[in-house]
Design a protein around this motif. Structure first.
Motif, PDB file in Angstrom:
ATOM      1  N   THR A 151       0.667  -0.912  -0.066  1.00  0.00           N
ATOM      2  CA  THR A 151       0.159  -0.101   0.274  1.00  0.00           C
ATOM      3  C   THR A 151       0.519   1.171  -0.271  1.00  0.00           C
ATOM      4  OG1 THR A 151      -0.100   0.023   2.858  1.00  0.00           O
ATOM      5  CG2 THR A 151      -1.907  -0.963   0.766  1.00  0.00           C
ATOM      6  N   GLY A 152       1.944   1.107  -0.112  1.00  0.00           N
ATOM      7  CA  GLY A 152       3.194   2.509  -0.067  1.00  0.00           C
ATOM      8  C   GLY A 152       4.496   1.336  -0.016  1.00  0.00           C
ATOM      9  N   VAL A 153       5.435   2.021  -1.236  1.00  0.00           N
ATOM     10  CA  VAL A 153       6.607   2.736  -0.694  1.00  0.00           C
ATOM     11  C   VAL A 153       6.982   2.640   1.058  1.00  0.00           C
ATOM     12  CG1 VAL A 153       9.196   2.862  -1.277  1.00  0.00           C
ATOM     13  CG2 VAL A 153       7.681   3.552  -2.510  1.00  0.00           C
ATOM     14  N   VAL A 154       6.573   3.687   1.370  1.00  0.00           N
ATOM     15  CA  VAL A 154       6.705   3.176   3.069  1.00  0.00           C
ATOM     16  C   VAL A 154       6.606   2.274   3.403  1.00  0.00           C
ATOM     17  CG1 VAL A 154       6.594   4.672   5.539  1.00  0.00           C
ATOM     18  CG2 VAL A 154       6.623   5.794   2.973  1.00  0.00           C
ATOM     19  N   THR A 155       5.509   1.928   3.807  1.00  0.00           N
ATOM     20  CA  THR A 155       5.073   0.728   4.139  1.00  0.00           C
ATOM     21  C   THR A 155       6.156  -0.503   3.916  1.00  0.00           C
ATOM     22  OG1 THR A 155       2.683   1.271   4.280  1.00  0.00           O
ATOM     23  CG2 THR A 155       2.904  -1.262   4.227  1.00  0.00           C
ATOM     24  N   ALA A 156       5.516  -1.145   2.507  1.00  0.00           N
ATOM     25  CA  ALA A 156       7.356  -1.492   2.150  1.00  0.00           C
ATOM     26  C   ALA A 156       8.276  -1.665   2.904  1.00  0.00           C
ATOM     27  CB  ALA A 156       7.120  -1.697   0.156  1.00  0.00           C
TER      28      ALA A 156
END
Length: 397
Positions: free
Chosen positions: A97-102
């Motif tokens: 759900t997003g680069v930061v989440t990953a």
């Protein structure tokens, strides 16, 4: 498309739309009337083809469980091959759900509590947060700054890795906020160091498509004919490319079988979220039909940068401006014109600007600011005028 025509069609007023960038200024900065040039999204509508595809999906009226279509995979694979010479296989792709989440996921999956994780500062502040929030040891290595040109201190990187037994390196490529599009030889050197000490690389390449004329993004996975691909994971998204951040969808690319197996085994323990069907659709259509839009946006960003650079160089040459090779975020060094403890007072209170301050990106960068140039040229003009006029007032005191 001609510049004024593009602006007429795509420039949009975002106040009053629950925009973090504009409607949270009071909460974030204590002043709702600032000129917003901070968080990295745009004042441009996404391509009309994406809007039409989303309208059609909304009109269908069903937002049930979905799966990833071959059309989606094909669009992602074709874009990376044609734009970046990166040949991705369908089975390598995963989603978040997003680069930061990953990044939060990767830290949990591939490191343990108290392990050391390296970042090159100044760098996107969620990198710092992801490491600290997960009780890992934050290791920073400042980029070398030569009159506003940032480069990697390889000796210091290797020293920090050895001294701290670093397990993971989070790379920013292109680099935010330094504006660098790393050359292949630069990537090769740091990836070689990481391989030497068995440091896993997470390469955040979310800005890969926002590259200025004369520069070329090299995916880390293809450096030296893919020599380092087994030791890294790439994260990318269309969110910066087509202004889609609120649709929370990103691509994870894991070519190494063992890394992918470990990821698949561990991710189900911390995430059971399905893909956002609207985010996935917008990404697909953007990659299929949005190239003309991106070309126009990059030209506007470059025009905005050239204007800012020309006016500030002419009126306040003491400000050091990093060259914009990639991203739409310019980093300015104000330390020669204002004491570092007065920068917020000058920029926010006097110039009426909401920006990202340098210390957010690294403790040694107080006195710098980051400004978002993916916006209305009139906003950039007003911001520059405010900086110049307020500096003139200071000089007269």
């Amino acid at each position: 498309m001609e510049k004024e025509k593009f602006l007429k069609e795509y420039l949009v007023e975002r106040k009053g739309t629950n925009s973090l960038k504009w409607d949270a200024l009071d909460v974030r900065f204590g002043n709702p009337d600032l000129i917003s040039m901070w968080v990295a999204d745009m004042e441009f509508k996404t391509p009309k083809e994406i809007i039409e595809a989303l309208k059609e999906k909304v009109e269908q009226g069903v937002f049930g469980y979905s799966y990833v279509s071959d059309d989606y995979y094909n669009a992602v694979i074709k874009w990376h091959k044609e734009k970046h010479n990166y040949e991705i296989k369908k089975e390598w792709l995963r989603f978040s759900t997003g680069v930061v989440t990953a990044i939060y996921w990767f830290i949990n999956i591939f490191t343990k509590v108290n392990d050391s994780v390296l970042i090159l500062t100044p760098v996107y502040y969620p990198f710092h947060n992801a490491i600290k929030d997960n009780n890992r040891k934050l290791i920073t290595c400042d980029l070398k700054n030569t009159n506003g040109y940032f480069s990697i201190d390889y000796e210091e990187v290797e020293k920090k890795i050895v001294e701290n037994n670093v397990k993971l390196f989070i790379q920013c490529s292109p680099h935010n906020p330094a504006g660098r599009v790393w050359k292949e030889e630069e990537l090769s050197k740091i990836l070689e160091i990481c391989k030497k000490y068995n440091v896993l690389v997470i390469s955040d390449e979310i800005h890969q498509d926002i590259i200025m004329k004369g520069y070329k993004h090299i995916p880390s996975a293809i450096v030296n004919n893919g020599k380092y691909a087994d030791n890294l994971i790439t994260i990318s998204a269309a969110s910066k490319t087509f202004n889609l951040a609120g649709l929370i969808h990103s691509n994870i690319i894991i070519s190494n079988n063992e890394l992918r197996k470990k990821y698949d085994e561990e991710i189900k323990k911390i995430n059971q979220t399905e893909c956002n069907i609207l985010g996935m659709l917008a990404t697909q259509v953007g990659y299929e039909k949005g190239e003309y839009w991106l070309k126009n946006v990059k030209e506007l960003i470059e025009d905005n940068f050239n204007y800012l650079k020309s006016e500030l160089n002419k009126n306040i040459p003491e400000i050091t401006i990093t060259n914009l090779e990639g991203t739409y975020l310019v980093f300015l060094d104000l330390r020669k014109i204002i004491p570092i403890d007065k920068v917020k007072e000058f920029i926010q209170d006097k110039c009426n600007l909401a920006v990202d301050f340098g210390e957010w990106f690294g403790e040694n960068f107080k006195g710098f600011i980051r400004m978002n140039l993916a916006t209305d040229p009139q906003i950039v003009k007003k911001a520059v005028e405010n900086i110049v006029s307020e500096y003139e007032k200071l000089r007269r005191i």
